[in-house]
Design a protein around this motif. Structure first.
Motif, short mmCIF file in Angstrom:
data_model
loop_
_atom_site.label_atom_id
_atom_site.label_comp_id
_atom_site.label_asym_id
_atom_site.label_seq_id
_atom_site.Cartn_x
_atom_site.Cartn_y
_atom_site.Cartn_z
N HIS A 94 0.81 -1.23 0.00
CA HIS A 94 0.00 0.00 0.00
C HIS A 94 0.84 1.28 0.00
O HIS A 94 0.38 2.32 -0.46
CB HIS A 94 -0.91 0.02 1.22
CG HIS A 94 -1.89 -1.11 1.26
ND1 HIS A 94 -3.01 -1.16 0.47
CD2 HIS A 94 -1.90 -2.26 2.00
CE1 HIS A 94 -3.69 -2.27 0.72
NE2 HIS A 94 -3.02 -2.97 1.63
N ALA A 95 2.05 1.22 0.55
CA ALA A 95 2.91 2.41 0.66
C ALA A 95 4.20 2.19 -0.10
O ALA A 95 4.87 1.16 0.08
CB ALA A 95 3.21 2.71 2.12
N VAL A 96 4.57 3.18 -0.95
CA VAL A 96 5.81 3.08 -1.72
C VAL A 96 6.57 4.40 -1.60
O VAL A 96 6.00 5.47 -1.84
CB VAL A 96 5.54 2.77 -3.21
CG1 VAL A 96 6.86 2.63 -3.95
CG2 VAL A 96 4.70 1.52 -3.36
N PHE A 97 7.84 4.31 -1.21
CA PHE A 97 8.75 5.45 -1.19
C PHE A 97 9.77 5.19 -2.29
O PHE A 97 10.59 4.26 -2.19
CB PHE A 97 9.46 5.58 0.16
CG PHE A 97 8.60 6.03 1.29
CD1 PHE A 97 8.79 7.29 1.86
CD2 PHE A 97 7.59 5.22 1.80
CE1 PHE A 97 8.00 7.72 2.92
CE2 PHE A 97 6.80 5.64 2.85
CZ PHE A 97 7.00 6.89 3.41
N ASP B 58 1.18 3.79 14.31
CA ASP B 58 -0.03 4.23 13.61
C ASP B 58 0.22 4.49 12.12
O ASP B 58 -0.68 4.95 11.42
CB ASP B 58 -0.58 5.52 14.24
CG ASP B 58 -1.09 5.28 15.65
OD1 ASP B 58 -1.59 4.17 15.91
OD2 ASP B 58 -0.98 6.19 16.49
N PHE B 59 1.44 4.20 11.64
CA PHE B 59 1.76 4.57 10.26
C PHE B 59 0.82 3.91 9.25
O PHE B 59 0.27 4.56 8.37
CB PHE B 59 3.22 4.22 9.92
CG PHE B 59 3.55 4.42 8.47
CD1 PHE B 59 3.79 5.69 7.98
CD2 PHE B 59 3.59 3.35 7.59
CE1 PHE B 59 4.07 5.90 6.63
CE2 PHE B 59 3.87 3.53 6.24
CZ PHE B 59 4.11 4.82 5.76
N ASP B 60 0.65 2.59 9.37
CA ASP B 60 -0.19 1.87 8.40
C ASP B 60 -1.61 2.44 8.38
O ASP B 60 -2.19 2.68 7.31
CB ASP B 60 -0.24 0.38 8.75
CG ASP B 60 1.10 -0.31 8.54
OD1 ASP B 60 2.09 0.41 8.26
OD2 ASP B 60 1.16 -1.54 8.65
N TYR B 61 -2.16 2.67 9.59
CA TYR B 61 -3.54 3.18 9.67
C TYR B 61 -3.63 4.57 9.06
O TYR B 61 -4.55 4.86 8.28
CB TYR B 61 -3.99 3.20 11.13
CG TYR B 61 -5.34 3.84 11.32
CD1 TYR B 61 -6.52 3.12 11.10
CD2 TYR B 61 -5.45 5.18 11.70
CE1 TYR B 61 -7.76 3.71 11.27
CE2 TYR B 61 -6.68 5.78 11.86
CZ TYR B 61 -7.84 5.04 11.65
OH TYR B 61 -9.07 5.65 11.80
N TRP C 31 -1.67 6.00 6.88
CA TRP C 31 -1.41 6.00 5.44
C TRP C 31 -2.64 5.55 4.65
O TRP C 31 -3.02 6.16 3.66
CB TRP C 31 -0.22 5.08 5.15
CG TRP C 31 0.34 5.24 3.76
CD1 TRP C 31 0.07 4.47 2.67
CD2 TRP C 31 1.25 6.26 3.32
NE1 TRP C 31 0.77 4.92 1.58
CE2 TRP C 31 1.51 6.02 1.95
CE3 TRP C 31 1.89 7.31 3.94
CZ2 TRP C 31 2.36 6.82 1.19
CZ3 TRP C 31 2.75 8.11 3.20
CH2 TRP C 31 2.97 7.87 1.85
N LYS C 32 -3.29 4.51 5.13
CA LYS C 32 -4.46 3.99 4.42
C LYS C 32 -5.65 4.93 4.52
O LYS C 32 -6.50 4.97 3.63
CB LYS C 32 -4.85 2.61 4.97
CG LYS C 32 -3.86 1.51 4.62
CD LYS C 32 -4.42 0.14 4.95
CE LYS C 32 -5.54 -0.24 3.99
NZ LYS C 32 -5.98 -1.65 4.20
N ASN C 33 -5.73 5.71 5.62
CA ASN C 33 -6.90 6.56 5.85
C ASN C 33 -6.66 8.03 5.56
O ASN C 33 -7.55 8.85 5.82
CB ASN C 33 -7.39 6.38 7.29
CG ASN C 33 -8.00 5.02 7.52
OD1 ASN C 33 -9.15 4.76 7.21
ND2 ASN C 33 -7.19 4.11 8.09
#
Length: 608
Positions: A552-555, A582-585, A587-589
């Motif tokens: 879901h996240a790409v740098f 909380d990064f995943d939450y 990032w997705k929201n």
């Protein structure tokens, strides 16, 4: 121009404690007259409710440490109309409370110097206005010495009173029944107003995210213990004679210290009122400053003196209002101040609920209220009960102040109102309609930078200007690489094919997926002194392989060989960012690409 950050933990504690401790020398006699010995329960109930307000206010202030803190919090949660009314009535209530404290001190001094009490009160007010014009740090240091001296004298009072206490003085415990407990709790609640004063000078505190909540909690504990012990001692020593006394502590000290007692504790009362009045002028003056910054009052009230770093016009206007209020009946002053203070705590609890439920990404308090939302719900219900217990006179005075505040907003502030607020974000969540802008998120981001003293490094500056992709999915990695290559090639002025082939070659050497959620593709290009970053999110996931089919996240990192050191530093920065629980939450929201960018910019990490 910004206010000077000169207040440390001790200074903030002293301001809160000094603003509350004066009530111990003024109100016990009046409260005892209204309820009898059960006044102890009234004080305990008021303190318990104040604690619920403390948790809410500490959370808001740790998230948004700004001058006129309670006004700022309400405006950013409920809008300019509610905020303006709230800010003006709270400013006036603080002025009323300071006025009756100064008037009380003037009457004490009048017995010594034989001059009119009102005249002495005006002179003292002018002296404190002058002190606050010089600087908050100077006022805060004086406050610390005053508070420590007062607490020392109260400890002495408690020790010496032990030999003269009688349990019989608590009989009858309920001379006026339980019905008197709630109105009396509302009357003495004004004693706990110092907590709000701290919120209003939060912008001038060092490390406000830590020092403000800690100072509030320490002050609340210390003041509550002293209130209960001193009121208990006064009842145990004086019994029914406490009723209606204007100088309860001084008269109680006469029993075990002789004539020296009233002299010593009249001085202590004067010092306590000095500390409270000093804090009152300092805190109240930040309301017109904050209102002027938002263009809800004329701009000249928002001016800050270049040399002293204090809001001179706001301080002077507050001094004028306090002097005018000294000529109002004292009981009306106390009830009106208590009424507005209770309303303030209600608004504070509501603001926390709105800000939490709006899910604003950049609302990041360093202190979070425990037992949310039960603390806030209990507080709102309890404060409402106190409010109605004060009687029609206080409610009428408060209503008049509310109408005056609304008139000021309607005729002056309304055409200039433009601030985004959290209630819109909450309504947007419920209705799924686009109502709110990104202004509040941007403002909160700036506040976090200042609060956490974030010094931007090269990585931050790159992220501020880098491309961000928010993709529909699911998509395959080569499709993603094609889109990323197109964007990066344009920025770096090289061919898209070079970038795209670089991605494929690097991926063939080993997967750049670091976790099921995250990938960091990176490419080395020819040339010198080139480095760029691209951020990407795909809600449905990017398929890199059968094993990693929902990234879901790409740098994306791309740079020349001479930037290898910075490349490694960037990898270290990203590693720290994604370790946040909380990064995943987040990032997705995240609501949009700017929200994605803010997640990176506001992260807690070591900066170079």
């Amino acid at each position: 121009m910004k206010l000077h950050k000169g207040l440390g933990l001790l200074d903030v504690f002293a301001i809160a404690t000094g603003a509350m401790i004066s009530g111990i020398f003024i109100l016990p006699g009046l409260a005892f007259e209204q309820a009898g010995p059960v006044v102890m329960v009234s004080y305990f109930f008021s303190g318990l409710l104040a604690l619920s307000g403390l948790f809410s206010q500490a959370e808001l202030t740790s998230a948004m440490p700004r001058a006129g803190g309670t006004y700022f919090n309400v405006t950013r949660s409920m809008g300019s109309a509610v905020g303006t009314v709230y800010g003006l009535i709270t400013w006036l209530s603080m002025a009323l409370k300071t006025a009756y404290e100064l008037l009380f001190m003037g009457l004490i001094l009048a017995m010594v110097v034989h001059l009119p009490g009102h005249l002495l009160a005006v002179v003292i007010c002018l002296l404190f206005v002058g002190l606050n014009l010089i600087g908050a740090k100077e006022a805060g240091k004086i406050q610390a010495y005053l508070v420590l001296g007062i607490l020392g004298l109260l400890v002495l009072f408690l020790i010496l009173s032990l030999g003269k206490m009688s349990v019989r003085n608590f009989e009858p415990f309920l001379p006026k029944g339980w019905d008197a407990v709630l109105p009396t709790a509302g009357l003495v609640f004004v004693s706990f107003g110092g907590l709000l004063k701290v919120a209003n000078i939060a912008e001038e505190a060092k490390k406000p995210g830590r020092n403000i909540p800690l100072a509030m909690l320490l002050s609340m504990i210390v003041v509550s213990v002293f209130y209960l012990l001193v009121v208990f001692a006064c009842i145990a020593v004086l019994g029914p004679n406490l009723s209606g006394l204007q100088h309860p502590v001084a008269e109680a000290s006469r029993v075990f210290m002789g004539n020296a007692g009233p002299v010593l504790y009249s001085v202590a009362a004067v010092l306590a009122i000095v500390s409270s009045a000093n804090a009152g002028i300092m805190a109240a003056s930040r309301f017109p400053l904050a209102l002027a910054r938002d263009e809800m009052l004329p701009a000249w009230l928002g001016k800050i003196n270049a040399r002293c770093k204090t809001p001179h016009p706001a301080i002077l206007l507050t001094g004028v209002v306090i002097i005018a209020a000294m000529f109002v009946d004292v009981k009306i002053l106390v009830k009106a101040a208590s009424c507005v203070l209770i309303l303030t705590y209600v608004f504070t609890c509501i603001a926390v609920i709105i800000l939490r439920e709006s899910k604003i990404q950049n609302y990041r308090p360093q202190f979070r209220s425990p037992l949310y939302p039960w603390i806030q719900v209990i507080g709102i219900l309890g404060f409402d009960a106190l409010l109605f217990g004060l009687g029609w006179e206080a409610l009428l005075t408060c209503s008049v102040l509310v109408l005056c505040g609304f008139a000021a907003y309607w005729f002056y502030g309304r055409p200039r109102a433009s601030k985004d607020y959290a209630l819109l974000h909450l309504i947007e969540r419920v209705t799924a309609r686009e109502l709110a802008s990104t202004h509040l998120e941007s403002e909160l981001k700036d506040i976090i930078h200042e609060r956490d003293e974030i010094m931007k490094d090269r990585f931050d500056h790159l992220v501020e200007n880098c491309p961000v992709l928010d993709l529909e999915g699911p998509i395959w990695s080569d499709t993603f690489f094609d889109k990323a290559a197109e964007v990066l090639a344009a920025d770096l002025d090289i061919s898209k094919e070079v970038v795209y082939n670089g991605f494929l070659e690097r991926e063939s050497q080993g997967s750049t997926v670091l976790s099921p959620f995250l990938a960091i593709p990176h490419v080395v290009i020819e040339g010198e002194q080139h480095f760029d970053i691209l951020l990407a999110r795909c809600q449905e996931g990017i398929v890199f392989s059968e094993e990693h089919n929902k990234v879901h996240a790409v740098f994306v990192l791309i740079g020349t060989r001479d930037e290898r050191s910075f490349h490694l530093m960037s990898l270290a920065a990203i590693a720290q960012i994604v370790q946040d629980e909380d990064f995943d939450y987040r990032w997705k929201n995240a609501k949009n690409i700017e929200a994605l960018r803010d997640i990176v910019l506001l992260s807690k990490r070591m900066r170079n």
